[in-house]
Design a protein around this motif. Structure first.
Motif, PDB file in Angstrom:
ATOM      1  N   GLU A  96       0.816  -1.207   0.000  1.00 26.06           N
ATOM      2  CA  GLU A  96       0.000   0.000   0.000  1.00 26.06           C
ATOM      3  C   GLU A  96       0.855   1.265   0.000  1.00 26.06           C
ATOM      4  O   GLU A  96       0.338   2.366  -0.248  1.00 26.06           O
ATOM      5  CB  GLU A  96      -0.933  -0.006   1.212  1.00 26.06           C
ATOM      6  CG  GLU A  96      -1.945  -1.152   1.211  1.00 26.06           C
ATOM      7  CD  GLU A  96      -2.699  -1.261   2.520  1.00 26.06           C
ATOM      8  OE1 GLU A  96      -2.471  -0.401   3.412  1.00 26.06           O
ATOM      9  OE2 GLU A  96      -3.518  -2.184   2.659  1.00 26.06           O
ATOM     10  N   HIS A  97       2.135   1.100   0.295  1.00 27.59           N
ATOM     11  CA  HIS A  97       3.060   2.236   0.375  1.00 27.59           C
ATOM     12  C   HIS A  97       4.328   1.898  -0.405  1.00 27.59           C
ATOM     13  O   HIS A  97       5.440   2.111   0.064  1.00 27.59           O
ATOM     14  CB  HIS A  97       3.388   2.548   1.832  1.00 27.59           C
ATOM     15  CG  HIS A  97       2.183   2.813   2.678  1.00 27.59           C
ATOM     16  ND1 HIS A  97       1.523   4.021   2.686  1.00 27.59           N
ATOM     17  CD2 HIS A  97       1.495   2.008   3.530  1.00 27.59           C
ATOM     18  CE1 HIS A  97       0.492   3.960   3.501  1.00 27.59           C
ATOM     19  NE2 HIS A  97       0.452   2.751   4.030  1.00 27.59           N
ATOM     20  N   ALA A  98       4.121   1.372  -1.609  1.00 27.81           N
ATOM     21  CA  ALA A  98       5.237   0.842  -2.390  1.00 27.81           C
ATOM     22  C   ALA A  98       6.163   1.917  -2.920  1.00 27.81           C
ATOM     23  O   ALA A  98       7.215   1.603  -3.488  1.00 27.81           O
ATOM     24  CB  ALA A  98       4.709  -0.004  -3.549  1.00 27.81           C
ATOM     25  N   ASP A  99       5.803   3.179  -2.741  1.00 30.63           N
ATOM     26  CA  ASP A  99       6.708   4.250  -3.154  1.00 30.63           C
ATOM     27  C   ASP A  99       7.856   4.437  -2.188  1.00 30.63           C
ATOM     28  O   ASP A  99       8.874   5.038  -2.542  1.00 30.63           O
ATOM     29  CB  ASP A  99       5.951   5.571  -3.302  1.00 30.63           C
ATOM     30  CG  ASP A  99       5.264   6.004  -2.012  1.00 30.63           C
ATOM     31  OD1 ASP A  99       4.666   5.132  -1.339  1.00 30.63           O
ATOM     32  OD2 ASP A  99       5.329   7.202  -1.683  1.00 30.63           O
ATOM     33  N   VAL A 100       7.711   3.895  -0.947  1.00 25.81           N
ATOM     34  CA  VAL A 100       8.774   4.094   0.047  1.00 25.81           C
ATOM     35  C   VAL A 100       9.150   2.837   0.827  1.00 25.81           C
ATOM     36  O   VAL A 100      10.238   2.797   1.411  1.00 25.81           O
ATOM     37  CB  VAL A 100       8.404   5.204   1.064  1.00 25.81           C
ATOM     38  CG1 VAL A 100       8.450   6.570   0.410  1.00 25.81           C
ATOM     39  CG2 VAL A 100       7.044   4.947   1.697  1.00 25.81           C
ATOM     40  N   LEU A 101       8.300   1.818   0.863  1.00 21.99           N
ATOM     41  CA  LEU A 101       8.559   0.657   1.708  1.00 21.99           C
ATOM     42  C   LEU A 101       8.857  -0.585   0.879  1.00 21.99           C
ATOM     43  O   LEU A 101       8.195  -0.861  -0.124  1.00 21.99           O
ATOM     44  CB  LEU A 101       7.370   0.382   2.629  1.00 21.99           C
ATOM     45  CG  LEU A 101       7.003   1.500   3.614  1.00 21.99           C
ATOM     46  CD1 LEU A 101       5.882   1.043   4.538  1.00 21.99           C
ATOM     47  CD2 LEU A 101       8.220   1.965   4.417  1.00 21.99           C
ATOM     48  N   ILE A 102       9.845  -1.351   1.335  1.00 20.06           N
ATOM     49  CA  ILE A 102      10.300  -2.567   0.668  1.00 20.06           C
ATOM     50  C   ILE A 102      10.134  -3.718   1.662  1.00 20.06           C
ATOM     51  O   ILE A 102      10.791  -3.734   2.715  1.00 20.06           O
ATOM     52  CB  ILE A 102      11.770  -2.437   0.246  1.00 20.06           C
ATOM     53  CG1 ILE A 102      11.958  -1.229  -0.678  1.00 20.06           C
ATOM     54  CG2 ILE A 102      12.265  -3.722  -0.415  1.00 20.06           C
ATOM     55  CD1 ILE A 102      13.369  -0.698  -0.704  1.00 20.06           C
ATOM     56  N   PRO A 103       9.273  -4.696   1.374  1.00 20.31           N
ATOM     57  CA  PRO A 103       8.995  -5.743   2.358  1.00 20.31           C
ATOM     58  C   PRO A 103      10.067  -6.827   2.399  1.00 20.31           C
ATOM     59  O   PRO A 103      10.433  -7.397   1.375  1.00 20.31           O
ATOM     60  CB  PRO A 103       7.659  -6.313   1.888  1.00 20.31           C
ATOM     61  CG  PRO A 103       7.678  -6.122   0.403  1.00 20.31           C
ATOM     62  CD  PRO A 103       8.425  -4.834   0.170  1.00 20.31           C
ATOM     63  N   PHE A 104      10.558  -7.094   3.597  1.00 24.66           N
ATOM     64  CA  PHE A 104      11.290  -8.307   3.920  1.00 24.66           C
ATOM     65  C   PHE A 104      10.374  -9.135   4.820  1.00 24.66           C
ATOM     66  O   PHE A 104       9.362  -8.645   5.313  1.00 24.66           O
ATOM     67  CB  PHE A 104      12.595  -8.010   4.653  1.00 24.66           C
ATOM     68  CG  PHE A 104      13.790  -7.742   3.765  1.00 24.66           C
ATOM     69  CD1 PHE A 104      13.648  -7.112   2.536  1.00 24.66           C
ATOM     70  CD2 PHE A 104      15.063  -8.085   4.176  1.00 24.66           C
ATOM     71  CE1 PHE A 104      14.741  -6.848   1.721  1.00 24.66           C
ATOM     72  CE2 PHE A 104      16.174  -7.843   3.378  1.00 24.66           C
ATOM     73  CZ  PHE A 104      16.016  -7.223   2.154  1.00 24.66           C
ATOM     74  N   ALA A 105      10.722 -10.388   5.008  1.00 24.93           N
ATOM     75  CA  ALA A 105       9.964 -11.265   5.894  1.00 24.93           C
ATOM     76  C   ALA A 105      10.917 -11.885   6.905  1.00 24.93           C
ATOM     77  O   ALA A 105      12.137 -11.701   6.836  1.00 24.93           O
ATOM     78  CB  ALA A 105       9.248 -12.350   5.092  1.00 24.93           C
ATOM     79  N   SER A 106      10.346 -12.635   7.836  1.00 25.56           N
ATOM     80  CA  SER A 106      11.154 -13.425   8.764  1.00 25.56           C
ATOM     81  C   SER A 106      10.462 -14.763   8.957  1.00 25.56           C
ATOM     82  O   SER A 106       9.283 -14.812   9.310  1.00 25.56           O
ATOM     83  CB  SER A 106      11.301 -12.706  10.114  1.00 25.56           C
ATOM     84  OG  SER A 106      12.116 -13.455  10.992  1.00 25.56           O
ATOM     85  N   VAL A 107      11.195 -15.833   8.668  1.00 24.92           N
ATOM     86  CA  VAL A 107      10.677 -17.186   8.830  1.00 24.92           C
ATOM     87  C   VAL A 107      11.599 -17.930   9.788  1.00 24.92           C
ATOM     88  O   VAL A 107      12.804 -18.049   9.534  1.00 24.92           O
ATOM     89  CB  VAL A 107      10.607 -17.924   7.474  1.00 24.92           C
ATOM     90  CG1 VAL A 107      10.197 -19.379   7.683  1.00 24.92           C
ATOM     91  CG2 VAL A 107       9.635 -17.227   6.539  1.00 24.92           C
ATOM     92  N   ASP A 108      11.042 -18.392  10.878  1.00 24.85           N
ATOM     93  CA  ASP A 108      11.823 -19.141  11.860  1.00 24.85           C
ATOM     94  C   ASP A 108      12.357 -20.417  11.198  1.00 24.85           C
ATOM     95  O   ASP A 108      11.575 -21.250  10.727  1.00 24.85           O
ATOM     96  CB  ASP A 108      10.919 -19.501  13.044  1.00 24.85           C
ATOM     97  CG  ASP A 108      11.687 -20.012  14.249  1.00 24.85           C
ATOM     98  OD1 ASP A 108      12.774 -20.590  14.060  1.00 24.85           O
ATOM     99  OD2 ASP A 108      11.198 -19.836  15.374  1.00 24.85           O
ATOM    100  N   PRO A 109      13.686 -20.591  11.140  1.00 24.92           N
ATOM    101  CA  PRO A 109      14.218 -21.781  10.458  1.00 24.92           C
ATOM    102  C   PRO A 109      13.815 -23.089  11.113  1.00 24.92           C
ATOM    103  O   PRO A 109      13.878 -24.147  10.462  1.00 24.92           O
ATOM    104  CB  PRO A 109      15.735 -21.565  10.497  1.00 24.92           C
ATOM    105  CG  PRO A 109      15.966 -20.588  11.586  1.00 24.92           C
ATOM    106  CD  PRO A 109      14.755 -19.711  11.633  1.00 24.92           C
ATOM    107  N   TRP A 110      13.381 -23.039  12.378  1.00 17.74           N
ATOM    108  CA  TRP A 110      12.919 -24.253  13.032  1.00 17.74           C
ATOM    109  C   TRP A 110      11.611 -24.775  12.426  1.00 17.74           C
ATOM    110  O   TRP A 110      11.192 -25.899  12.732  1.00 17.74           O
ATOM    111  CB  TRP A 110      12.725 -24.006  14.528  1.00 17.74           C
ATOM    112  CG  TRP A 110      14.007 -23.811  15.284  1.00 17.74           C
ATOM    113  CD1 TRP A 110      14.525 -22.631  15.722  1.00 17.74           C
ATOM    114  CD2 TRP A 110      14.928 -24.821  15.688  1.00 17.74           C
ATOM    115  NE1 TRP A 110      15.714 -22.841  16.376  1.00 17.74           N
ATOM    116  CE2 TRP A 110      15.988 -24.181  16.371  1.00 17.74           C
ATOM    117  CE3 TRP A 110      14.971 -26.221  15.522  1.00 17.74           C
ATOM    118  CZ2 TRP A 110      17.072 -24.886  16.890  1.00 17.74           C
ATOM    119  CZ3 TRP A 110      16.054 -26.917  16.047  1.00 17.74           C
ATOM    120  CH2 TRP A 110      17.087 -26.251  16.723  1.00 17.74           C
ATOM    121  N   LYS A 111      10.975 -24.001  11.567  1.00 16.99           N
ATOM    122  CA  LYS A 111       9.708 -24.430  10.958  1.00 16.99           C
ATOM    123  C   LYS A 111       9.903 -25.406   9.809  1.00 16.99           C
ATOM    124  O   LYS A 111       8.921 -25.888   9.237  1.00 16.99           O
ATOM    125  CB  LYS A 111       8.907 -23.209  10.517  1.00 16.99           C
ATOM    126  CG  LYS A 111       8.405 -22.406  11.719  1.00 16.99           C
ATOM    127  CD  LYS A 111       7.580 -21.185  11.351  1.00 16.99           C
ATOM    128  CE  LYS A 111       7.042 -20.540  12.626  1.00 16.99           C
ATOM    129  NZ  LYS A 111       6.315 -19.288  12.355  1.00 16.99           N
TER     130      LYS A 111
END
Length: 297
Positions: A96-111
């Motif tokens: 919704e704010h792609a002019d300024v924000l770049i999404p990263f994620a976090s996935v627990d490697p234990w999953k």
């Protein structure tokens, strides 16, 4: 695997003053915190009290400063038992704010395999550009083969792996450090990852106290390893970090603030007084991140 084009629509690189590659989402839309109240209280004592802005508020903050920002949370459900903030929620809010924000994620490697499937879906369906690991909080050594299937997927997807390195303020002052083991923050543990996944783009987050020399060695030796400068005011940077940023690593050092713990305003004011060559400053503040994130393509 099909991957969305990097960068996201609406980012005008030419108008950006800087790219902050390290910011945290600390609260979800429904008010759920990224840390348990116990750990967040200890964190406030260590870092100082600070607001927990929504993603929309973060977007407005960075838009007003003509900056883009990488945004993520930390998934440490296995080690802490505390439910994470949804990666999909973060990615959709960033869109919704792609002019300024770049999404990263976090996935627990234990999953395990479930985590790998989630990583693929986040990149291919939601435009996530990278993944944040905090080995000390997540309770794993970066070189643990348990995490390798996740690294393999991230490498194949062309995404970035960002590792917290050095000491962490999370758990500081809590009995036993809340069980958080600082040894997992040694950048040399990421060297194995860089060797075993030679096409995986890696960011070593923070000046890596007490392992700054190790971080510099890994970044010099491994072509795909970068260093971000978040979490510390530049006036406290070790001299060898400044020296390498000015020379051998001038194309591999990145501006990061650790917002909202440290504001970009404070960080940049102190960076202005740091002994960085004029021709290197724009590389650190913007150009290196634009290239790494593919924002100019």
């Amino acid at each position: 695997m099909p991957v969305r084009e990097p960068g996201g629509p609406g980012i005008n690189v030419d108008e950006l003053m800087a790219v902050d590659v390290h910011t945290h989402v600390e609260v979800s839309k429904d008010g759920h915190g990224s840390l348990s109240p116990h750990l967040f209280g200890a964190s406030e004592q260590y870092f100082g009290s600070h607001e927990r802005p929504t993603i929309a508020e973060m977007a407005a903050y960075y838009r007003a400063r003509r900056m883009a920002a990488v945004v993520f949370t930390v998934d440490a459900e296995h080690a802490t038992g505390h439910p994470r903030i949804s990666n999909q929620e973060i990615a959709e809010s960033c869109a919704e704010h792609a002019d300024v924000l770049i999404p990263f994620a976090s996935v627990d490697p234990w999953k395990g395999r479930a985590g790998v499937r989630e990583a693929v879906r986040l990149v291919t369906e939601h435009g996530v550009r990278g993944f944040k690991f905090h080995p000390a909080i997540q309770g794993f050594s970066p070189d643990d083969r348990m995490a390798y299937p996740l690294y393999e997927a991230i490498e194949e997807l062309g995404a970035i792996a960002l590792f917290h390195t050095g000491q962490t303020g999370i758990g500081a002052g809590v009995p036993g450090g809340a069980g958080i083991r600082l040894k997992y923050g040694n950048p040399m543990l990421v060297d194995d990852v860089a060797a075993d996944f030679p096409n995986l783009k890696i960011i070593l987050a923070h000046p890596s106290f007490p392992w700054q020399d190790e971080a510099l060695a890994v970044a010099v030796h491994k072509p795909t390893v970068y260093i971000d400068l978040s979490g510390w005011s530049p006036k406290y940077f070790p001299p060898q970090l400044v020296r390498y940023a000015n020379t051998l690593l001038k194309d591999k050092v990145l501006f990061g603030s650790d917002y909202p713990v440290i504001s970009p305003d404070r960080w940049l004011a102190d960076f202005d007084r740091l002994d960085i060559k004029p021709e290197v400053r724009p590389r650190i503040l913007k150009d290196n991140a634009v290239r790494l994130l593919g924002l100019g393509s």
